[in-house]
Design a protein around this motif. Structure first.
Motif, PDB file in Angstrom:
ATOM      1  N   HIS A 179       0.855  -1.184   0.000  1.00  0.00           N
ATOM      2  CA  HIS A 179       0.000   0.000   0.000  1.00  0.00           C
ATOM      3  C   HIS A 179       0.897   1.243   0.000  1.00  0.00           C
ATOM      4  CE1 HIS A 179      -3.779  -2.057   0.479  1.00  0.00           C
ATOM      5  NE2 HIS A 179      -3.265  -2.782   1.442  1.00  0.00           N
ATOM      6  N   HIS A 212       0.759   3.848   1.768  1.00  0.00           N
ATOM      7  CA  HIS A 212       1.182   4.316   3.101  1.00  0.00           C
ATOM      8  C   HIS A 212       2.343   3.475   3.648  1.00  0.00           C
ATOM      9  CE1 HIS A 212      -1.918   1.308   4.369  1.00  0.00           C
ATOM     10  NE2 HIS A 212      -1.036   1.053   5.307  1.00  0.00           N
ATOM     11  N   GLU A 213       2.435   2.204   3.212  1.00  0.00           N
ATOM     12  CA  GLU A 213       3.581   1.380   3.632  1.00  0.00           C
ATOM     13  C   GLU A 213       4.858   1.854   2.925  1.00  0.00           C
ATOM     14  OE1 GLU A 213       2.284  -3.072   4.337  1.00  0.00           O
ATOM     15  OE2 GLU A 213       1.433  -2.321   2.461  1.00  0.00           O
ATOM     16  N   ASP A 251      -0.564   6.145  -7.967  1.00  0.00           N
ATOM     17  CA  ASP A 251       0.119   5.807  -6.714  1.00  0.00           C
ATOM     18  C   ASP A 251       1.283   6.769  -6.440  1.00  0.00           C
ATOM     19  OD1 ASP A 251      -1.541   3.711  -6.007  1.00  0.00           O
ATOM     20  OD2 ASP A 251      -0.314   2.207  -7.034  1.00  0.00           O
TER      21      ASP A 251
END
Ligand code: SF4
Length: 245
Positions: free
Chosen positions: A73, A75-76, A102
């Motif tokens: 993801h 946020h990762e 992204d």
């Protein structure tokens, strides 16, 4: 995001930018997986040259897509980038613009956490950035591929995308050069796109110090003659040709 895998995790690493305008600058690299081209000398074929695809490559090796890819993801990805103190980030590949949305999300998250973040995208110049992406990217390093890539011309040179980058003052152009014919191709593109010579970097083709060094003198001469800039591949000299550096 689909990223290249390095050992058990994604290929996100701190290194010195080895090429182009920011050569020597400490940078966090995020290596996206997937590419829309198939350059025969590509130094990251593990991002696209999948088993069974049948693309020619100097290494004569193909790769298992699942083993070479890790999906995270955004946020990762942001959290891993933020684990480094460095605020300069290079989105590279493969071709990062295949995952443009992204890239927008990642850049927004990073800049929201600290406005000092500077985002650079390294791209093959076939996909123009959206307005959303352009709002959060500080520099594009555009590397159109020449004949020696052995990619069909209509796939590697997209006039509309190249024109969009040419008109964007945050773009510089970096060309991989093998010989004098490539310098002539750069000259043609310079004229077609109306590029100022000092936005153009010539970089020797090569994945080892000896190969780079052998091509340097001719490139230096071409740069002096045309007003282009010279780029080495600093990371090859420092670390060799391997992932994660
Ligand atoms: S465009 Fe870049 S990443 Fe894609 S195949 Fe060519 S050299 Fe490799």
């Amino acid at each position: 995001m689909k990223l290249a895998r390095l050992d058990a995790g994604p290929e996100i690493f701190l290194s010195l930018q080895g090429e182009g305008k920011n050569q020597g600058a400490p940078s966090v690299f995020v290596r996206t997986s997937r590419c829309n081209l198939y350059c025969v000398w590509c130094d990251t074929p593990y991002t696209w040259n999948w088993r069974g695809a049948g693309f020619a490559h100097v290494a004569a090796r193909d790769f298992d897509r699942d083993l070479e890819t890790i999906e995270l993801h955004v946020h990762e990805v942001a959290a891993r980038v933020q684990s480094f103190a460095c605020r300069r980030v290079v989105l590279t590949g493969g071709e990062p613009l295949l995952q443009a949305q992204d890239c927008v999300s990642l850049a927004r998250q990073l800049k929201a956490s600290d406005p000092r973040y500077q985002l650079e995208i390294e791209t093959n110049g076939t996909l123009a950035p959206s307005a959303e992406l352009d709002a959060v990217i500080d520099q594009y390093t555009v590397s159109p591929k020449l004949d020696h890539s052995q990619v069909e011309r209509s796939l590697r040179l997209k006039p509309a995308a190249l024109a969009a980058f040419a008109q964007n003052p945050r773009s510089v152009f970096k060309f991989v050069i093998a010989d004098a014919a490539d310098v002539r191709s750069v000259r043609e593109l310079e004229q077609q796109l109306g590029l100022e010579p000092d936005r153009i970097y010539l970089m020797p083709l090569g994945t080892c110090a000896a190969e780079l060094s052998a091509r340097r003198p001719a490139l230096a001469e071409a740069c002096l003659e045309r007003g282009y800039r010279f780029s080495d591949r600093l990371h090859i000299h420092l670390y060799g040709n391997r992932p994660g550096v």
